[in-house]
Design a protein around this motif. Structure first.
Motif, PDB file in Angstrom:
ATOM      1  N   VAL A 211       0.837  -1.193   0.000  1.00  0.00           N
ATOM      2  CA  VAL A 211       0.000   0.000   0.000  1.00  0.00           C
ATOM      3  C   VAL A 211       0.866   1.235   0.000  1.00  0.00           C
ATOM      4  O   VAL A 211       0.617   2.212  -0.697  1.00  0.00           O
ATOM      5  CB  VAL A 211      -0.946   0.016   1.232  1.00  0.00           C
ATOM      6  N   GLY A 212       1.934   1.184   0.804  1.00  0.00           N
ATOM      7  CA  GLY A 212       2.820   2.330   0.900  1.00  0.00           C
ATOM      8  C   GLY A 212       3.630   2.534  -0.365  1.00  0.00           C
ATOM      9  O   GLY A 212       4.278   3.555  -0.539  1.00  0.00           O
ATOM     10  N   ALA A 213       3.599   1.551  -1.252  1.00  0.00           N
ATOM     11  CA  ALA A 213       4.375   1.655  -2.480  1.00  0.00           C
ATOM     12  C   ALA A 213       3.483   1.887  -3.685  1.00  0.00           C
ATOM     13  O   ALA A 213       3.854   1.652  -4.814  1.00  0.00           O
ATOM     14  CB  ALA A 213       5.194   0.385  -2.668  1.00  0.00           C
ATOM     15  N   GLY A 214       2.248   2.321  -3.451  1.00  0.00           N
ATOM     16  CA  GLY A 214       1.385   2.693  -4.549  1.00  0.00           C
ATOM     17  C   GLY A 214       0.204   1.789  -4.782  1.00  0.00           C
ATOM     18  O   GLY A 214      -0.597   2.024  -5.678  1.00  0.00           O
ATOM     19  N   ALA A 215       0.056   0.720  -4.012  1.00  0.00           N
ATOM     20  CA  ALA A 215      -1.078  -0.170  -4.205  1.00  0.00           C
ATOM     21  C   ALA A 215      -2.331   0.457  -3.612  1.00  0.00           C
ATOM     22  O   ALA A 215      -2.278   1.402  -2.835  1.00  0.00           O
ATOM     23  CB  ALA A 215      -0.804  -1.518  -3.544  1.00  0.00           C
ATOM     24  N   VAL A 216      -3.483  -0.085  -3.959  1.00  0.00           N
ATOM     25  CA  VAL A 216      -4.747   0.426  -3.450  1.00  0.00           C
ATOM     26  C   VAL A 216      -4.921   0.032  -1.994  1.00  0.00           C
ATOM     27  O   VAL A 216      -4.716  -1.123  -1.629  1.00  0.00           O
ATOM     28  CB  VAL A 216      -5.920  -0.126  -4.286  1.00  0.00           C
TER      29      VAL A 216
ATOM     30  N   ASP B  88      13.829  -9.250   2.843  1.00  0.00           N
ATOM     31  CA  ASP B  88      15.121  -8.757   2.386  1.00  0.00           C
ATOM     32  C   ASP B  88      15.021  -7.910   1.118  1.00  0.00           C
ATOM     33  O   ASP B  88      16.028  -7.351   0.677  1.00  0.00           O
ATOM     34  CB  ASP B  88      16.077  -9.930   2.122  1.00  0.00           C
ATOM     35  N   THR B  89      13.825  -7.826   0.533  1.00  0.00           N
ATOM     36  CA  THR B  89      13.673  -7.028  -0.681  1.00  0.00           C
ATOM     37  C   THR B  89      12.514  -6.056  -0.501  1.00  0.00           C
ATOM     38  O   THR B  89      11.832  -6.046   0.523  1.00  0.00           O
ATOM     39  CB  THR B  89      13.429  -7.918  -1.903  1.00  0.00           C
ATOM     40  N   ARG B  90      12.291  -5.235  -1.515  1.00  0.00           N
ATOM     41  CA  ARG B  90      11.170  -4.289  -1.463  1.00  0.00           C
ATOM     42  C   ARG B  90       9.851  -5.058  -1.375  1.00  0.00           C
ATOM     43  O   ARG B  90       9.666  -6.060  -2.067  1.00  0.00           O
ATOM     44  CB  ARG B  90      11.165  -3.418  -2.717  1.00  0.00           C
ATOM     45  N   PRO B  91       8.918  -4.586  -0.538  1.00  0.00           N
ATOM     46  CA  PRO B  91       7.646  -5.297  -0.411  1.00  0.00           C
ATOM     47  C   PRO B  91       6.852  -5.350  -1.701  1.00  0.00           C
ATOM     48  O   PRO B  91       6.195  -6.361  -1.981  1.00  0.00           O
ATOM     49  CB  PRO B  91       6.912  -4.502   0.676  1.00  0.00           C
TER      50      PRO B  91
END
Length: 427
Positions: free
Chosen positions: A21-26, A385-388
């Motif tokens: 969500v914090g990365a642009g998801a709804v 370990d990676t971007r969500p």
């Protein structure tokens, strides 16, 4: 990483939806809300909704109240709902202190300015290794997390099944594959496997990559700094493809609980899991029959140096109006005594504080401590370990696609790389 079948269940698919969500998801419609209470009452956001961890944490919090003469208001939310709504929770009216995860999972929210820095507390902490401090540190070099417990990943099996068939513990990948082939001939599903939730198979990829290419390459790959079309990555999928005939069929339609149950029922021979996962599915009477061995060596240059061991802990919300009281609770949670109380009720995790007593540990816990102690590197698991957004939007689908069709590695890695470039250059 329990007695109930859903104990300590972590729905990473739900977790990743939430962090995305914090990365642009709804944003999801549901919203966690903090409970009301007196101004000096510290509110704690808990995702320990299952019976055993909930009772274990209740005893920890009760002990703190008696020791400090302070009041806590625990807001326990369904584990999956907590993960699904974590972004909106932190941006709304979060509890003062809440449960969450180390490494990238913590750094993601620290970078957004949603967490309170606790570097001052860390100056007084004892019993935490440099590796734990690193996993509790944000990209800005400041500390935000109080680590509480961890649980290593390994290859689990039943001792009685190995004894019955005369199986030996494999040390190398060739021996592992030969054992899987032998189990298959003996009528077993050699490797119990369930990836319906989208995250369990990530553990197998992580170990294959760290064993074949080393910890540094793996972390660099997770950080978006390596190409997924690199021959090293293709080798990982090729090694996995060679094992796929010995995995349980229909993995994308099977939960990790069902896979673990097949191990408990002696229908399968081995399973790559975190410490809590098989233990939750084994009857108490059979618990002593459960054992594990480190994921086998692929390249002698890297041996079995790296161990996958996710760390869970507590964070302080930046929005909290009870910073002082929240830090007092965090100081207590960082003590050996606080961890000992919890682990007496939940035998499927390991204390992170070196001062915590291991006298109540069962055989598996003691073996897990040894596994970590001998590790030269510790990873947190792919989706930590990676971007969500990369884990949720790309890798869940890619690995499930590979499980269904493991022969088109070139197209798969090309697709992953293309999507990786878009996501890692979106900021």
């Amino acid at each position: 990483m329990a007695q109930s079948s859903s104990e300590h269940r972590i729905s990473r698919r739900a977790l990743l939806r939430g962090t995305a969500v914090g990365a642009g998801a709804v944003a999801l419609p549901a919203l966690l809300t903090a409970c009301g209470g007196p101004s000096d009452e510290v509110k704690v956001g808990s995702n320990a909704s299952d019976a055993v961890p909930r009772k274990a944490f209740a005893e920890v919090f009760d002990a703190y109240e008696k020791k400090s003469d302070k009041k806590l208001k625990v807001n326990t939310v369904n584990h999956e709902s907590f993960q699904e709504n974590i972004n909106r929770y932190l941006k709304g009216t979060p509890d003062d202190v809440f449960m969450w995860f180390a490494g990238y999972r913590m750094q993601f929210f620290a970078k957004q300015g949603l967490l309170a820095e606790i570097s001052d507390l860390w100056k007084g902490f004892e019993g935490f290794s440099d590796a734990l401090k690193q996993q509790s540190t944000g990209e800005d070099g400041k500390q935000y997390l109080v680590p509480y417990y961890y649980y290593p990943w390994a290859v689990f099996y039943r001792k009685s099944v190995f004894q019955q068939h005369g199986y030996e513990i494999p040390k190398t990948f060739d021996e592992y594959r030969a054992l899987a082939k032998r189990m298959d001939k003996d009528g077993l599903d050699a490797i119990a496997f369930g990836d319906k939730d989208g995250w369990p198979a990530m553990g197998t990829f992580d170990y294959l990559n760290m064993r074949a290419n080393g910890y540094d390459f793996h972390i660099s790959l997770m950080g978006g700094k390596e190409s997924w079309t690199d021959p090293k990555v293709k080798q990982v999928f090729d090694l996995w493809r060679g094992l796929m005939p010995y995995h349980q069929k229909g993995a994308n339609g099977r939960t990790w609980q069902e896979a673990a149950q097949s191990l408990a029922k002696k229908k399968s021979g081995m399973a790559v899991f975190g410490l809590p996962h098989p233990g939750q599915q084994f009857p108490e009477a059979d618990r002593d029959d459960l054992d594990f061995f480190p994921f086998p060596e692929i390249d002698s240059a890297y041996g079995q140096d790296a161990v996958e061991a996710p760390i869970d802990g507590f964070l302080l919300s930046k929005k909290s109006k009870r910073q002082k009281q929240g830090k007092e609770l965090l100081k207590y949670l960082a003590t050996p005594a606080a961890e000992e109380i919890y682990l007496k009720r939940d035998p499927n995790n390991i204390a992170v504080n070196e001062g915590a007593s291991t006298s109540s540990y069962n055989t598996l816990q003691k073996k897990a401590v040894e596994l970590i102690a001998n590790a030269k590197q510790i990873s947190q698991f792919m989706d930590r370990d990676t971007r969500p957004d990369f884990a949720s939007q790309v890798m869940i689908r890619a690995i499930q696609q590979f499980i269904n069709s493991p022969n088109d590695i070139d197209s798969l890695t090309k697709s992953i790389e293309s999507q990786k470039k878009t996501i890692f250059t979106s900021d």
